[in-house]
Design a protein around this motif. Structure first.
Motif, PDB file in Angstrom:
ATOM      1  N   ASP A  15       2.085 -15.106  10.282  1.00 12.02           N
ATOM      2  CA  ASP A  15       2.014 -13.916  11.150  1.00 12.02           C
ATOM      3  C   ASP A  15       1.600 -14.369  12.561  1.00 12.02           C
ATOM      4  O   ASP A  15       2.122 -13.868  13.560  1.00 12.02           O
ATOM      5  N   ASN A  39      -3.247 -11.753   3.863  1.00 11.56           N
ATOM      6  CA  ASN A  39      -3.709 -13.143   3.897  1.00 11.56           C
ATOM      7  C   ASN A  39      -5.224 -13.170   4.144  1.00 11.56           C
ATOM      8  O   ASN A  39      -5.725 -13.889   5.006  1.00 11.56           O
ATOM      9  N   ASN A 159       7.405 -15.617  -5.064  1.00 11.33           N
ATOM     10  CA  ASN A 159       6.268 -16.535  -4.909  1.00 11.33           C
ATOM     11  C   ASN A 159       4.977 -15.990  -5.542  1.00 11.33           C
ATOM     12  O   ASN A 159       3.959 -16.660  -5.535  1.00 11.33           O
ATOM     13  N   GLU A 165       8.071 -11.374  -4.276  1.00 13.47           N
ATOM     14  CA  GLU A 165       7.498 -11.982  -3.055  1.00 13.47           C
ATOM     15  C   GLU A 165       6.175 -11.271  -2.737  1.00 13.47           C
ATOM     16  O   GLU A 165       6.024 -10.081  -3.043  1.00 13.47           O
ATOM     17  N   TYR A 166       5.241 -11.953  -2.064  1.00 14.16           N
ATOM     18  CA  TYR A 166       3.896 -11.408  -1.891  1.00 14.16           C
ATOM     19  C   TYR A 166       3.838 -10.043  -1.197  1.00 14.16           C
ATOM     20  O   TYR A 166       3.180  -9.124  -1.696  1.00 14.16           O
ATOM     21  N   LEU A 191      12.400 -14.362   1.059  1.00 18.47           N
ATOM     22  CA  LEU A 191      12.162 -15.777   0.752  1.00 18.47           C
ATOM     23  C   LEU A 191      13.447 -16.605   0.663  1.00 18.47           C
ATOM     24  O   LEU A 191      13.405 -17.816   0.869  1.00 18.47           O
ATOM     25  N   HIS A 241       7.170 -18.231   6.952  1.00 19.77           N
ATOM     26  CA  HIS A 241       8.017 -17.056   6.671  1.00 19.77           C
ATOM     27  C   HIS A 241       8.172 -16.062   7.840  1.00 19.77           C
ATOM     28  O   HIS A 241       9.272 -15.768   8.286  1.00 19.77           O
TER      29      HIS A 241
HETATM   30  O1  RIB Z   1       5.489 -14.151   0.966  1.00 20.51           O
HETATM   31  C1  RIB Z   1       5.335 -14.479   2.296  1.00 20.51           C
HETATM   32  C2  RIB Z   1       4.474 -13.458   3.005  1.00 20.51           C
HETATM   33  O2  RIB Z   1       3.199 -13.405   2.395  1.00 20.51           O
HETATM   34  C3  RIB Z   1       4.233 -13.754   4.456  1.00 20.51           C
HETATM   35  O3  RIB Z   1       4.196 -12.556   5.191  1.00 20.51           O
HETATM   36  C4  RIB Z   1       2.925 -14.500   4.483  1.00 20.51           C
HETATM   37  O4  RIB Z   1       2.120 -14.148   5.570  1.00 20.51           O
HETATM   38  C5  RIB Z   1       2.334 -14.283   3.087  1.00 20.51           C
HETATM   39  O5  RIB Z   1       1.097 -13.828   2.993  1.00 20.51           O
END
Ligand code: RIB
Ligand code: CA
Length: 321
Positions: A15, A39, A159, A165-166, A191, A241
């Motif tokens: 970010d 994060n 991930n 994805e997060y 991703l 990312h």
């Molecule tokens: O999966 C990637 C995302 O989650 C990104 O935005 C990165 O900052 C992470 O926390």
């Protein structure tokens, strides 16, 4: 004319890179930053946001603190991918007196939407909670922006689970509501493409040798991510990312987009999975988004490096040649 944008984010190393790229490019006018848990907890991501703006000498840009909890009223699990402080253990190096704005991020987003004249591009590089909350308060909210560019999801990988994805996983209901809210345009950068632009050890080493405040900062904050990828995958690369969202704004030809109908699984074994139906094949041809299918990695690096390190442009071009 500059492109006005707002970044809703959870800084976070990548970010931070997205914000830095936006601030360094003459075409981009960063109007405000909003923060959300991701994060790190909300206090942490907010503090990091303030530090990044100070580091770049842009204390004039307002920062609004947003949601600490998801739509389910629980704090989402934070990710330790970038160390305990979210900036690779390097946050303490940047001091700032900058303060947050008094207005909450959700209220600010609602006001910004009203004042936008449909010209602002909204970025989501963290969990979608703030944006979903704004939509719940005003159904017309999405229509008041030019477009939404979101880092989240993926068609083929994950991930946080094999399929999630997060950002979508952290608040899956928010992601689902945002994708289906009726924005004029949504670009989903997931991703499938962001994994391909991870910062390699060679380029990271070049940043160390540039030896400027910013190059040292980026070199240091990317260390933990690189080590984590080495430990777990034997790949000496650091995740970047979110920065691809701003790179795409600056040069759309970096990505190949495909029209798609995209939904998000809100709960269960597939929690946070983005279901990407290219061409709306399973949805009567209806498409609510553009899905980033391919990325031109070379073009991305040229743009990213020469924008942030203008003074080293010749060296960068020679290296990339
Ligand atoms: O999966 C990637 C995302 O989650 C990104 O935005 C990165 O900052 C992470 O926390
Ligand atoms: Ca992020």
């Amino acid at each position: 004319m500059k492109i006005p944008i707002i970044i809703d984010c959870d800084p976070g190393v990548d970010d931070a890179l997205a914000i830095i790229l936006a601030l360094r490019h003459p075409k981009v006018d960063l109007k405000a930053v909003c923060t959300v848990t991701g994060n790190g907890d909300l206090e942490n991501t907010t503090k990091n946001g303030l530090k990044i703006l100070s580091l770049c000498g842009r204390e004039d840009i307002p920062l609004y603190k947003g949601s600490g909890k998801g739509l389910d009223d629980k704090q989402p699990d934070t990710v330790p991918a970038f160390g305990d402080d979210g900036l690779g253990g390097y946050a303490h190096v940047v001091q700032t007196d900058k303060q947050i704005e008094q207005e909450n991020a959700v209220d600010f987003l609602l006001r910004a939407a009203d004042e936008s004249n449909g010209e602002i591009t909204l970025f989501a590089t963290g969990p979608c909670t703030n944006i979903a909350r704004a939509i719940r308060k005003d159904k017309e909210f999405p229509k008041k922006f030019k477009k939404l560019i979101v880092m989240g999801g993926a068609k083929y990988t994950g991930n946080m689970s094999p399929v999630a994805e997060y950002n979508f996983w952290a608040d899956p209901l928010a992601a689902k509501e945002v994708m289906n809210a009726g924005f004029h345009e949504i670009v989903m950068i997931g991703l499938d493409v962001t994994n391909k632009i991870a910062l390699g050890a060679d380029i990271r080493e070049i940043l160390r040798m540039f030896d400027t405040d910013l190059s040292r900062f980026i070199y240091n904050i990317t260390r933990v991510g690189l080590e984590e990828n080495w430990e777990t995958r034997r790949k000496p690369v650091a995740p970047m990312h979110d920065v691809l969202t701003v790179a795409y704004l600056i040069d759309e030809s970096i990505l190949t987009l495909k029209k798609a109908n995209i939904d998000v699984v809100a709960e269960g074994i597939g929690r946070g999975q983005s279901i990407v139906d290219i061409g709306g094949h399973w949805s009567d041809g209806n498409c609510n988004a553009l899905y980033a299918a391919e990325v031109d990695v070379e073009k991305f690096y040229k743009l990213f490096l020469t924008t942030i390190f203008k003074e080293n442009e010749q060296e960068i071009l020679e290296y990339l040649r």
